[in-house]
Design a protein around this motif. Structure first.
Motif, PDB file in Angstrom:
ATOM      1  N   LEU A   1       0.840  -1.199   0.000  1.00  0.00           N
ATOM      2  CA  LEU A   1       0.000   0.000   0.000  1.00  0.00           C
ATOM      3  C   LEU A   1       0.876   1.251   0.000  1.00  0.00           C
ATOM      4  N   ILE A   2       0.513   2.216  -0.822  1.00  0.00           N
ATOM      5  CA  ILE A   2       1.290   3.456  -0.917  1.00  0.00           C
ATOM      6  C   ILE A   2       0.341   4.640  -0.769  1.00  0.00           C
ATOM      7  N   THR A   3       0.801   5.656  -0.050  1.00  0.00           N
ATOM      8  CA  THR A   3       0.011   6.879   0.091  1.00  0.00           C
ATOM      9  C   THR A   3       0.760   8.025  -0.567  1.00  0.00           C
ATOM     10  N   ALA A   4       0.041   8.836  -1.347  1.00  0.00           N
ATOM     11  CA  ALA A   4       0.683   9.984  -1.987  1.00  0.00           C
ATOM     12  C   ALA A   4      -0.207  11.202  -1.855  1.00  0.00           C
ATOM     13  N   TYR A   5       0.414  12.384  -1.843  1.00  0.00           N
ATOM     14  CA  TYR A   5      -0.339  13.633  -1.902  1.00  0.00           C
ATOM     15  C   TYR A   5      -0.100  14.250  -3.269  1.00  0.00           C
ATOM     16  N   GLN A   6      -1.155  14.748  -3.885  1.00  0.00           N
ATOM     17  CA  GLN A   6      -1.035  15.454  -5.156  1.00  0.00           C
ATOM     18  C   GLN A   6      -1.861  16.721  -5.073  1.00  0.00           C
ATOM     19  N   ASN A   7      -1.364  17.778  -5.684  1.00  0.00           N
ATOM     20  CA  ASN A   7      -2.180  18.978  -5.677  1.00  0.00           C
ATOM     21  C   ASN A   7      -3.268  18.897  -6.738  1.00  0.00           C
ATOM     22  N   HIS A   8      -4.199  19.784  -6.677  1.00  0.00           N
ATOM     23  CA  HIS A   8      -5.364  19.751  -7.554  1.00  0.00           C
ATOM     24  C   HIS A   8      -4.953  19.814  -9.022  1.00  0.00           C
ATOM     25  N   GLN A   9      -3.969  20.661  -9.278  1.00  0.00           N
ATOM     26  CA  GLN A   9      -3.487  20.855 -10.642  1.00  0.00           C
ATOM     27  C   GLN A   9      -3.019  19.527 -11.251  1.00  0.00           C
ATOM     28  N   ASN A  10      -2.249  18.776 -10.479  1.00  0.00           N
ATOM     29  CA  ASN A  10      -1.742  17.478 -10.949  1.00  0.00           C
ATOM     30  C   ASN A  10      -2.867  16.486 -11.212  1.00  0.00           C
ATOM     31  N   ILE A  11      -3.833  16.468 -10.317  1.00  0.00           N
ATOM     32  CA  ILE A  11      -4.956  15.530 -10.460  1.00  0.00           C
ATOM     33  C   ILE A  11      -5.672  15.819 -11.780  1.00  0.00           C
ATOM     34  N   GLU A  12      -5.851  17.120 -12.079  1.00  0.00           N
ATOM     35  CA  GLU A  12      -6.550  17.535 -13.305  1.00  0.00           C
ATOM     36  C   GLU A  12      -5.709  17.206 -14.537  1.00  0.00           C
ATOM     37  N   LYS A  13      -4.455  17.638 -14.458  1.00  0.00           N
ATOM     38  CA  LYS A  13      -3.560  17.526 -15.607  1.00  0.00           C
ATOM     39  C   LYS A  13      -3.362  16.054 -16.007  1.00  0.00           C
ATOM     40  N   LEU A  14      -3.148  15.223 -14.988  1.00  0.00           N
ATOM     41  CA  LEU A  14      -2.885  13.803 -15.272  1.00  0.00           C
ATOM     42  C   LEU A  14      -4.183  13.001 -15.363  1.00  0.00           C
ATOM     43  N   ASN A  15      -5.284  13.691 -15.096  1.00  0.00           N
ATOM     44  CA  ASN A  15      -6.595  13.051 -15.142  1.00  0.00           C
ATOM     45  C   ASN A  15      -6.627  11.795 -14.265  1.00  0.00           C
ATOM     46  N   LEU A  16      -6.158  11.941 -13.053  1.00  0.00           N
ATOM     47  CA  LEU A  16      -6.094  10.802 -12.129  1.00  0.00           C
ATOM     48  C   LEU A  16      -7.477  10.484 -11.583  1.00  0.00           C
ATOM     49  N   THR A  17      -7.856   9.217 -11.649  1.00  0.00           N
ATOM     50  CA  THR A  17      -9.154   8.789 -11.119  1.00  0.00           C
ATOM     51  C   THR A  17      -8.980   7.500 -10.338  1.00  0.00           C
ATOM     52  N   GLU A  18      -9.990   7.164  -9.608  1.00  0.00           N
ATOM     53  CA  GLU A  18      -9.937   5.903  -8.872  1.00  0.00           C
ATOM     54  C   GLU A  18      -9.954   4.730  -9.856  1.00  0.00           C
ATOM     55  N   GLN A  19      -9.330   3.641  -9.448  1.00  0.00           N
ATOM     56  CA  GLN A  19      -9.175   2.422 -10.250  1.00  0.00           C
ATOM     57  C   GLN A  19      -8.182   2.580 -11.399  1.00  0.00           C
ATOM     58  N   GLN A  20      -7.515   3.748 -11.446  1.00  0.00           N
ATOM     59  CA  GLN A  20      -6.556   3.959 -12.526  1.00  0.00           C
ATOM     60  C   GLN A  20      -5.237   3.263 -12.218  1.00  0.00           C
ATOM     61  N   TYR A  21      -4.599   2.796 -13.285  1.00  0.00           N
ATOM     62  CA  TYR A  21      -3.306   2.138 -13.167  1.00  0.00           C
ATOM     63  C   TYR A  21      -2.221   3.197 -13.313  1.00  0.00           C
ATOM     64  N   VAL A  22      -1.279   3.254 -12.381  1.00  0.00           N
ATOM     65  CA  VAL A  22      -0.268   4.313 -12.412  1.00  0.00           C
ATOM     66  C   VAL A  22       1.131   3.781 -12.135  1.00  0.00           C
ATOM     67  N   GLN A  23       2.092   4.588 -12.544  1.00  0.00           N
ATOM     68  CA  GLN A  23       3.481   4.305 -12.172  1.00  0.00           C
ATOM     69  C   GLN A  23       3.858   5.264 -11.048  1.00  0.00           C
ATOM     70  N   VAL A  24       4.400   4.707  -9.976  1.00  0.00           N
ATOM     71  CA  VAL A  24       4.812   5.533  -8.841  1.00  0.00           C
ATOM     72  C   VAL A  24       6.333   5.546  -8.789  1.00  0.00           C
ATOM     73  N   THR A  25       6.890   6.752  -8.891  1.00  0.00           N
ATOM     74  CA  THR A  25       8.354   6.854  -8.859  1.00  0.00           C
ATOM     75  C   THR A  25       8.809   7.338  -7.481  1.00  0.00           C
ATOM     76  N   PHE A  26       9.815   6.672  -6.953  1.00  0.00           N
ATOM     77  CA  PHE A  26      10.395   7.035  -5.652  1.00  0.00           C
ATOM     78  C   PHE A  26      11.729   7.730  -5.919  1.00  0.00           C
ATOM     79  N   PRO A  27      11.785   9.060  -5.920  1.00  0.00           N
ATOM     80  CA  PRO A  27      13.077   9.737  -6.147  1.00  0.00           C
ATOM     81  C   PRO A  27      14.084   9.313  -5.086  1.00  0.00           C
ATOM     82  N   SER A  28      15.248   8.915  -5.512  1.00  0.00           N
ATOM     83  CA  SER A  28      16.188   8.305  -4.560  1.00  0.00           C
ATOM     84  C   SER A  28      16.607   9.290  -3.466  1.00  0.00           C
ATOM     85  N   THR A  29      16.602  10.595  -3.778  1.00  0.00           N
ATOM     86  CA  THR A  29      17.007  11.565  -2.754  1.00  0.00           C
ATOM     87  C   THR A  29      15.950  11.708  -1.658  1.00  0.00           C
ATOM     88  N   SER A  30      14.731  11.266  -1.961  1.00  0.00           N
ATOM     89  CA  SER A  30      13.671  11.378  -0.952  1.00  0.00           C
ATOM     90  C   SER A  30      13.528  10.120  -0.119  1.00  0.00           C
TER      91      SER A  30
END
Lengths: 264, 387
Positions: free
Chosen positions: B348-377
């Motif tokens: 399970l992964i939790t992420a925060y996204q701002n409204h702009q990102n949600i709109e731009k990427l058209n993120l919706t529930e049940q969507q398949y996504v790639q989650v990148t973990f920046p190594s510096t973080s």
């Protein structure tokens, strides 16, 4: 709807107890012809007895404030062993029949009592004197003073006292600059209650001192000798004077505080 | 640990050494804390962690069983509160309701001559200036009851400033204010603390407040200081699972060290294997300065706002490699000024996204996504450090 009826019942029951207090007193006034009140007021000994009652009650109230406030503060702010026992002792006079209180006091302060005998060396007598009246009044009214002041101290936010400490006040200065001013209203309330209770006292006072006569004792004497009419007229006069002073004191006790809060 | 800049020796205003204090069944354990002059240390912790008890001990309201408190190198452990010269700000302002604003502010002057008759610093206090600085000069003769929450706290601050304290202690002074007054006062307080170079210890459970005000942040857990450090150290490099969770590092994964390459400067490149709930294995590469052993069980942490999310078609086949994971969005809920996304991948992964990102990427529930973990973080947390 059920709620309305429920609280309507509260108002009804509340009115009953208020009426129970008020009706006999108002009735006493209304049924006395003005002429007989004036007549009684003209009697030198009645006037003297009312005057004595007021003076001794005022002294008692001030004495109770001086003696009761420190204990009230300790009970409110310190925790010590057997605190509950001490609180019970404070309330004890409320449970003792006042004639019993008078007799117990007589054994200590009377002519043959330990304190009475010491007092005689200084030419003082607690028996049959104003001093005795004050002792009787103090005994029965002290719980009102101590409890009122204690509640006052308890109601002060402890953080105010802590704030004063961080602002450089020692515990003694905290009491004088914060606790005492903030509980002044409660202490004044205690003084007014003590005054009212003292002026009304009959049982303990009559045992300690039949003479000089306080007003309640005088009324009792008039009742025995002159009959109900004269006693009732004197009673109405006493009521008029004590109630008006009581109302006046109450007003002054509450006023300073009110002024402060409504400054703007 | 004292906060040290390279090459400079800082003057410590307050030094707390191994303070232990028992109140009822609660125990402050071995608290050590140094606050350099002019700095603000924020003590951050959940309610009941002992923050206020610690402040009370510093103010002198309770006596520690052991340990010392030094103020400007003077041992004040045995001094009563009135002799410590500290400014204390309470949660609910603690102004005297029977006095006016002016009388409250001048309160400490009633007591000042007795103990320190010739304190030059004190006599230089300009009350008018303090009141102007705090924007309360127009309230002088007002009664306390008529003031707003923010005004009351300003008066309380002025009252403490008049005493010219060596250190300020704040006990959640904003917690009773509404959001707007809080924001306003927070900005002003931050400016004021720095302008006057005040040294302060500030207790709160509010992370935003801690970030805004603290030069130094101490996380308190059950009567102990779990971690002390700068904002970055605490929020990006928590040293225990407790601190990580408390500062909002919501993604914590159990893993095992499978590769270890020491680098220069005490740092090492570490590969950590995380086994997913479906039995799959993902390896993360982290640079850390923590000492770990090959095969050691550790935690990997990453803040939800640091994750990068991109929509992907499930038909495309990708191989999980290192810092990328594929997951399905299960839930998107508004979360303050951002959105909180719950995703299900190998874990399970939790992420925060701002409204702009949600709109731009058209993120919706049940969507398949790639989650990148920046190594510096990515951050490695040793397990059981505190136990």
């Amino acid at each position: 709807m059920g709620n309305r009826i429920f609280f309507l019942l509260f108002w009804l029951v509340g009115s009953i107890i208020l009426a129970f207090t008020l009706i006999p007193l108002v009735n006493l006034f209304l049924t006395q012809p003005l002429s007989s009140i004036v007549n009684v007021a003209g009697m030198q000994d009645v006037r003297a007895s009312i005057y004595l009652s007021m003076i001794t009650a005022v002294i008692t109230a001030l004495l109770a404030a001086i003696l009761g406030t420190p204990l009230a503060y300790l009970l409110a702010r310190r925790s010590f062993p057997h605190q509950a026992v001490i609180e019970a002792i404070v309330d004890l006079p409320l449970a003792v029949p006042h004639t019993v209180a008078g007799i117990s006091l007589l054994f200590i302060f009377g002519r043959n009592g330990p304190i009475g005998r010491i007092a005689q060396h200084f030419g003082l007598s607690f028996w049959g004197s104003s001093l005795g009246i004050i002792i009787g009044m103090l005994f029965v009214s002290s719980p009102y003073m101590i409890n009122a002041a204690r509640e006052g101290f308890e109601s002060i936010d402890i953080r105010l006292e802590k704030a004063a400490r961080t602002l450089g006040a020692t515990p003694r200065q905290v009491f004088l600059h914060v606790s005492l001013p903030l509980s002044l209203r409660s202490i004044l309330t205690g003084i007014v209650l003590t005054y009212a209770r003292s002026i009304a006292e009959f049982g303990a006072v009559i045992v300690m001192a039949y003479y000089p006569q306080t007003a309640p004792v005088k009324i009792y004497e008039l009742f025995l000798s002159g009959g109900i009419e004269q006693a009732a007229a004197a009673a109405a006069l006493l009521l008029l004077i004590t109630l008006s002073t009581f109302v006046l004191f109450r007003y002054f006790a509450y006023k300073p505080r009110l002024k402060q809060y409504h400054k703007n | 640990m004292p906060l040290k800049m390279k090459g400079t020796v800082e003057v410590m205003t307050i030094q707390v050494e191994n303070l232990t204090l028992q109140i009822g069944s609660f125990r402050l354990k071995d608290i050590s804390l140094n606050v350099p002059t002019g700095k603000v240390a924020v003590i951050l912790g959940p309610s009941g962690s002992g923050k206020s008890i610690l402040l009370d001990a510093l103010a002198g309201f309770s006596r520690p069983q052991s340990g010392r408190i030094l103020l400007d190198s003077q041992d004040i452990t045995a001094l009563p509160p009135e002799a410590r010269k500290i400014g204390f700000m309470f949660q609910d302002n603690a102004l005297f309701p029977n006095l006016t604003v002016r009388e409250n502010i001048l309160f400490s002057l009633r007591f000042r001559n007795r103990r320190t008759p010739a304190d030059d610093k004190e006599s230089k206090i300009d009350v008018g200036q303090i009141m102007r600085m705090l924007h309360i000069d127009h309230l002088t003769d007002r009664a306390i009851g008529g003031l707003s929450g923010g005004e009351k706290q300003r008066v309380a601050l002025g009252r403490a400033l008049v005493r010219n304290p060596r250190i300020f202690l704040f006990d959640e002074p904003m917690s009773a204010l509404d959001a707007r007054a809080k924001e306003e006062l927070q900005i002003e307080l931050s400016e004021l603390l720095h302008k006057l170079s005040l040294t302060a210890i500030y207790v709160t459970h509010d992370q935003a407040e801690a970030s805004a005000l603290g030069d130094l942040i101490c996380i308190m857990e059950n009567g102990q200081l779990a971690q002390t450090g700068t904002h970055d150290e605490i929020f990006r490099h928590p040293n225990s699972p407790f601190v990580a969770k408390f500062v909002g590092m919501e993604n914590l994964f159990d893993g095992k060290v499978i590769e270890l390459h020491p680098e220069s400067d005490r740092r090492s490149l570490v590969s950590v294997q995380v086994i997913g709930t479906d039995g799959s294995s993902t390896a993360f590469t982290i640079i850390t300065n923590q000492e770990v052993k090959l095969g050691e069980q550790v935690l990997i942490g990453i803040r939800p706002e640091d994750l990068i999310i991109q929509p992907r078609s499930p038909k495309q086949q990708f191989i999980d490699n290192g810092d990328k994971i594929f997951a399905t969005i299960k839930d998107i809920v508004p979360w303050g000024i951002v959105y909180r996304l719950q995703m299900e991948g190998p874990f399970l992964i939790t992420a925060y996204q701002n409204h702009q990102n949600i709109e731009k990427l058209n993120l919706t529930e049940q969507q398949y996504v790639q989650v990148t973990f920046p190594s510096t973080s990515l951050h490695l947390i040793k397990k059981g450090l505190k136990d």
